[in-house]
Design a protein around this motif. Structure first.
Motif, PDB file in Angstrom:
ATOM      1  N   GLU A  25     -49.474  26.785-100.120  1.00 24.15           N
ATOM      2  CA  GLU A  25     -50.498  26.865-100.415  1.00 24.15           C
ATOM      3  C   GLU A  25     -50.548  28.172-101.401  1.00 24.15           C
ATOM      4  N   LEU A  26     -48.576  28.792-101.544  1.00 17.82           N
ATOM      5  CA  LEU A  26     -48.373  29.581-102.820  1.00 17.82           C
ATOM      6  C   LEU A  26     -48.497  29.078-104.395  1.00 17.82           C
ATOM      7  N   ASP A  27     -49.856  29.888-104.465  1.00 22.52           N
ATOM      8  CA  ASP A  27     -49.898  29.449-105.759  1.00 22.52           C
ATOM      9  C   ASP A  27     -48.617  29.419-106.936  1.00 22.52           C
ATOM     10  N   PRO A  28     -48.408  31.357-106.269  1.00 24.30           N
ATOM     11  CA  PRO A  28     -47.622  31.562-108.179  1.00 24.30           C
ATOM     12  C   PRO A  28     -45.881  30.755-107.575  1.00 24.30           C
ATOM     13  N   LEU A  29     -45.714  30.391-107.261  1.00 26.29           N
ATOM     14  CA  LEU A  29     -44.296  29.566-106.715  1.00 26.29           C
ATOM     15  C   LEU A  29     -44.392  28.145-107.735  1.00 26.29           C
ATOM     16  N   THR A  30     -44.938  27.523-106.960  1.00 23.58           N
ATOM     17  CA  THR A  30     -45.706  26.166-106.698  1.00 23.58           C
ATOM     18  C   THR A  30     -46.962  25.488-107.448  1.00 23.58           C
ATOM     19  N   HIS A  31     -47.655  26.382-107.073  1.00 28.05           N
ATOM     20  CA  HIS A  31     -48.684  26.047-108.032  1.00 28.05           C
ATOM     21  C   HIS A  31     -49.851  25.036-106.854  1.00 28.05           C
ATOM     22  N   VAL A  32     -49.579  25.581-105.634  1.00 25.26           N
ATOM     23  CA  VAL A  32     -50.319  24.444-104.859  1.00 25.26           C
ATOM     24  C   VAL A  32     -52.400  25.279-105.160  1.00 25.26           C
ATOM     25  N   LYS A  33     -52.884  24.256-104.949  1.00 25.73           N
ATOM     26  CA  LYS A  33     -53.797  24.863-104.261  1.00 25.73           C
ATOM     27  C   LYS A  33     -54.177  25.553-103.283  1.00 25.73           C
ATOM     28  N   LYS A  34     -55.017  26.682-103.115  1.00 29.89           N
ATOM     29  CA  LYS A  34     -54.951  27.700-101.997  1.00 29.89           C
ATOM     30  C   LYS A  34     -56.214  27.141-101.508  1.00 29.89           C
ATOM     31  N   SER A  35     -57.005  26.053-102.180  1.00 31.24           N
ATOM     32  CA  SER A  35     -58.118  25.723-100.925  1.00 31.24           C
ATOM     33  C   SER A  35     -57.643  25.368 -99.464  1.00 31.24           C
ATOM     34  N   ASP A  49     -40.800   2.156 -94.928  1.00 32.35           N
ATOM     35  CA  ASP A  49     -40.060   1.664 -95.076  1.00 32.35           C
ATOM     36  C   ASP A  49     -38.756   2.711 -95.348  1.00 32.35           C
ATOM     37  N   GLY A  50     -38.867   3.443 -94.233  1.00 32.38           N
ATOM     38  CA  GLY A  50     -37.289   4.782 -94.147  1.00 32.38           C
ATOM     39  C   GLY A  50     -37.124   5.334 -95.184  1.00 32.38           C
ATOM     40  N   THR A  51     -38.199   5.229 -95.971  1.00 36.54           N
ATOM     41  CA  THR A  51     -37.846   5.821 -97.246  1.00 36.54           C
ATOM     42  C   THR A  51     -38.956   6.986 -97.271  1.00 36.54           C
ATOM     43  N   ASN A  52     -38.483   8.946 -97.399  1.00 36.53           N
ATOM     44  CA  ASN A  52     -40.006   9.798 -97.143  1.00 36.53           C
ATOM     45  C   ASN A  52     -40.397   9.380 -98.879  1.00 36.53           C
ATOM     46  N   VAL A  53     -41.522   9.534 -99.057  1.00 39.09           N
ATOM     47  CA  VAL A  53     -42.320   9.926 -99.817  1.00 39.09           C
ATOM     48  C   VAL A  53     -43.248  11.371-100.308  1.00 39.09           C
ATOM     49  N   GLU A  54     -43.501  12.672-100.987  1.00 32.73           N
ATOM     50  CA  GLU A  54     -43.505  13.319-101.545  1.00 32.73           C
ATOM     51  C   GLU A  54     -45.472  13.438-101.251  1.00 32.73           C
ATOM     52  N   LEU A  55     -46.214  14.048-100.667  1.00 36.17           N
ATOM     53  CA  LEU A  55     -47.701  13.826-101.353  1.00 36.17           C
ATOM     54  C   LEU A  55     -47.939  15.517-101.893  1.00 36.17           C
ATOM     55  N   TRP A  56     -47.696  15.531-102.835  1.00 34.04           N
ATOM     56  CA  TRP A  56     -48.180  16.469-103.147  1.00 34.04           C
ATOM     57  C   TRP A  56     -50.093  17.210-103.627  1.00 34.04           C
ATOM     58  N   ASN A  57     -50.480  17.957-103.474  1.00 31.60           N
ATOM     59  CA  ASN A  57     -51.737  18.504-103.921  1.00 31.60           C
ATOM     60  C   ASN A  57     -52.138  19.363-105.288  1.00 31.60           C
ATOM     61  N   TRP A  58     -52.021  18.806-106.541  1.00 26.79           N
ATOM     62  CA  TRP A  58     -51.315  20.020-107.552  1.00 26.79           C
ATOM     63  C   TRP A  58     -52.977  20.429-108.256  1.00 26.79           C
ATOM     64  N   GLY A  59     -53.205  21.707-108.702  1.00 29.78           N
ATOM     65  CA  GLY A  59     -53.992  22.114-108.898  1.00 29.78           C
ATOM     66  C   GLY A  59     -53.696  21.822-110.964  1.00 29.78           C
ATOM     67  N   ARG A  60     -52.552  21.804-111.047  1.00 32.62           N
ATOM     68  CA  ARG A  60     -51.732  21.509-112.507  1.00 32.62           C
ATOM     69  C   ARG A  60     -50.235  21.321-111.815  1.00 32.62           C
TER      70      ARG A  60
END
Length: 293
Positions: A25-35, A49-60
């Motif tokens: 949720e740290l917006d200044p570092l990763t720009h993730v929404k604080k909601s 299938d044994g592969t990790n996929v990142e799921l992000w929730n970006w504001g921008r």
């Protein structure tokens, strides 16, 4: 590190991997929404299938330094395996996976190219305070802060010679046993107990289990307590000499050993029925007289 399912993996600002926050949720570092104030690893990682996929929730979308740090973070969490059990830490330096201070100590000793510290069990004596038992344990391990030990740890000293005799290096064995002034104290203790035929030539002679009073458990305890009190008192007056330049004589030390050991023993050995006069004249006599043990 293994992370469990979402109900076990809630994390916030205080959770780190290496130098990176996992509180997304740290917006200044990763720009993730604080909601969403608290997230889980499972919220941001999907295994397919044994592969990790990142799921992000970006504001921008992140740019510049934030994008670079995001890539580093993704590299750190990519090996994470989600399991159906609570979060846990795995200590990779032990085959059991559990952290053990013994394992860490052995690794440090090996890295220093030093032999492992011998295992010496802390002995107790029901007639003496616990701090004296710890002192004796440290003496047996060679962990007293004598001048030779301080020099091993790169402490700058004017001299490593014994502060009492100024002729030999101050090791634990020297300051507690073989220093000429200290040897006089031990001889006074042996004379007081009418055991002049015994010899105190090493730390084991002074502090190990003795076979004297083989038929009396109480006798063994009291005699060992006297020797431990002697070693502790010698160290006490050694410190007075080093830090306060106090002078003393063997006669003064033996008087304190008699007084302190009488106080401890009379309070903690109720069956002994010891009198001060008897303790000074013949401390061994009460063991035979009472028949305790």
């Amino acid at each position: 590190m293994f992370f469990g399912p979402p109900k076990f993996s809630s994390i916030g600002l205080e959770v780190f991997i290496a130098n990176y926050f996992l509180g997304f949720e740290l917006d200044p570092l990763t720009h993730v929404k604080k909601s969403k104030k608290f997230v889980t690893i499972a919220n941001r990682l999907n295994s397919s299938d044994g592969t990790n996929v990142e799921l992000w929730n970006w504001g921008r979308p992140p740019r510049g330094r934030a994008a670079s740090e995001l890539n580093n973070l993704a590299t750190l969490i990519s090996p994470i395996v989600l399991k159906d059990n609570p979060d846990s830490w795995k200590w990779n330096l032990d085959t059991s996976g559990c952290f053990k201070t013994k394992t860490l100590a052995l690794l440090i000793d090996k890295a220093k190219h030093a032999p492992p510290t011998p295992h010496i069990k802390t002995e107790t004596n029901s007639t003496l305070p616990m701090n004296i038992a710890i002192f004796i344990w440290r003496a047996k391990l060679g962990r007293l802060l004598t001048r030779t030990e301080l020099e091993k740890h790169d402490i700058d000293l004017d001299s490593t010679l014994c502060p009492l005799c100024q002729t030999h290096e101050e090791s634990a064995a020297h300051i507690l046993i073989s220093c000429p002034l200290v040897a006089q104290i031990w001889q006074l203790v042996l004379d007081w107990w009418n055991k002049s035929s015994l010899s105190i030539g090493s730390l084991d002679d002074a502090f190990a289990e003795c076979q004297t009073f083989a038929n009396s458990a109480t006798g063994k305890i009291i005699w060992k307590a006297t020797k431990w009190a002697c070693g502790y008192t010698i160290w006490k007056y050694r410190n007075l000499k080093v830090f306060h330049n106090k002078t003393w004589t063997p006669a003064l030390i033996i008087s304190e050993i008699q007084a302190q050991s009488f106080k401890w023993i009379s309070k903690r050995q109720k069956k002994a029925q010891l009198s001060w006069h008897q303790w000074l004249i013949n401390p061994e006599s009460f063991v035979t007289r009472t028949g305790v043990g």
